[in-house]
Design a protein around this motif. Structure first.
Motif, short mmCIF file in Angstrom:
data_model
loop_
_atom_site.label_atom_id
_atom_site.label_comp_id
_atom_site.label_asym_id
_atom_site.label_seq_id
_atom_site.Cartn_x
_atom_site.Cartn_y
_atom_site.Cartn_z
N TYR A 147 35.47 30.53 27.82
CA TYR A 147 36.55 30.88 28.74
C TYR A 147 36.00 31.43 30.05
O TYR A 147 34.90 31.98 30.10
CB TYR A 147 37.47 31.94 28.11
N ILE A 148 36.76 31.30 31.11
CA ILE A 148 36.41 31.92 32.39
C ILE A 148 36.46 33.42 32.18
O ILE A 148 37.44 33.94 31.64
CB ILE A 148 37.40 31.51 33.51
N PRO A 149 35.41 34.13 32.59
CA PRO A 149 35.41 35.59 32.40
C PRO A 149 36.60 36.25 33.12
O PRO A 149 37.02 35.81 34.20
CB PRO A 149 34.08 36.03 33.03
N ILE A 150 37.13 37.28 32.50
CA ILE A 150 38.31 37.97 33.04
C ILE A 150 38.06 38.48 34.46
O ILE A 150 38.95 38.33 35.32
CB ILE A 150 38.78 39.08 32.08
N PRO A 151 36.90 39.05 34.81
CA PRO A 151 36.70 39.48 36.21
C PRO A 151 36.86 38.33 37.21
O PRO A 151 37.41 38.52 38.30
CB PRO A 151 35.28 40.05 36.22
N GLU A 152 36.41 37.12 36.85
CA GLU A 152 36.58 35.97 37.74
C GLU A 152 38.06 35.59 37.86
O GLU A 152 38.53 35.24 38.94
CB GLU A 152 35.77 34.77 37.24
N LEU A 153 38.78 35.63 36.74
CA LEU A 153 40.22 35.36 36.78
C LEU A 153 40.93 36.37 37.66
O LEU A 153 41.85 36.02 38.41
CB LEU A 153 40.81 35.37 35.37
N LEU A 154 40.53 37.64 37.57
CA LEU A 154 41.17 38.68 38.39
C LEU A 154 40.90 38.43 39.88
O LEU A 154 41.81 38.60 40.71
CB LEU A 154 40.67 40.07 37.98
N MET A 155 39.69 37.98 40.23
CA MET A 155 39.40 37.67 41.63
C MET A 155 40.23 36.48 42.10
O MET A 155 40.77 36.48 43.21
CB MET A 155 37.91 37.40 41.83
N LEU A 156 40.33 35.44 41.25
CA LEU A 156 41.16 34.29 41.60
C LEU A 156 42.63 34.69 41.74
O LEU A 156 43.32 34.26 42.66
CB LEU A 156 41.04 33.20 40.53
N ARG A 157 43.10 35.53 40.83
CA ARG A 157 44.49 36.00 40.90
C ARG A 157 44.75 36.70 42.23
O ARG A 157 45.75 36.44 42.90
CB ARG A 157 44.80 36.94 39.74
N ASP A 158 43.83 37.58 42.63
CA ASP A 158 44.01 38.32 43.88
C ASP A 158 44.01 37.38 45.09
O ASP A 158 44.80 37.54 46.02
CB ASP A 158 42.92 39.38 44.04
N ARG A 159 43.13 36.37 45.05
CA ARG A 159 43.10 35.40 46.15
C ARG A 159 44.42 34.64 46.25
O ARG A 159 44.98 34.49 47.33
CB ARG A 159 41.96 34.42 45.94
#
Length: 183
Positions: A141-153
């Motif tokens: 899975y995509i790591p949660i910190p990367e998902l959080l950065m994508l979400r913010d973008r």
């Protein structure tokens, strides 16, 4: 009675009448020339012809006909035909918009992506699994910190779109407070 345009539209709303009058002095309708159109994209081909209007060519596609057209971007070409003679007399690109009230996903790409990321985060909140392997096949899975950065973008992108829509509607951008100090 509305004025009939004299050139091809760049946008047709499915379910609306499409009408224009094309003048082609080299290929007059009065001499038997027929003007036809082909609209093509990866999913569909649409064809229709004009009717004579003295020397000009009247394109008049009914609302019932355009209502069956699949929304999307199409390349088009116009052909003048007389017997075995065929000449391309125009080319372009046209957008077929969905009929008003049609069940379509009108969300922007940024809003759809943001909602997908948020749904993924919500689903992952109850799972501690980052990767697994079954029968020699692995899933990571995509790591949660990367998902959080994508979400913010994508949140910023969606907010910018919402602000632009609000300004276009005369409401002003949200989250901005303007202050003027005077003496």
């Amino acid at each position: 009675m509305p004025t009939i345009p004299t050139s091809e539209p760049t946008l047709i709303d499915a379910g609306n009448t499409a009408k224009w009058l094309k003048s082609l002095p080299e290929y007059p309708a009065s001499a038997g020339w027929v003007l036809s159109y082909e609209l093509v994209n990866a999913a569909q081909r649409i064809a229709f012809s004009s009717t004579p209007s003295t020397d000009d060519h009247l394109v008049n596609v009914s609302a019932a006909t355009t209502g069956s057209w699949v929304p999307g971007s199409y390349d088009w070409r116009a052909l003048a035909t007389l017997g075995a003679e065929i000449y391309t007399v125009g080319k372009g690109r046209i957008e077929i918009a969905p009929a008003f009230g049609a069940a379509v996903d009108a969300r922007s790409q940024a809003r759809r992506t943001l909602q997908a990321i948020e749904a993924t985060l919500e689903g992952r909140a109850s799972s501690a699994t980052a990767e697994y392997q079954i029968a020699g096949r692995a899933l990571k899975y995509i790591p949660i910190p990367e998902l959080l950065m994508l979400r913010d973008r994508f949140r910023r992108d969606v907010k910018a779109q919402d602000d632009a829509a609000a300004v276009a509607a005369g409401l002003g951008a949200r989250g901005r407070i303007f202050v003027r100090f005077g003496s």
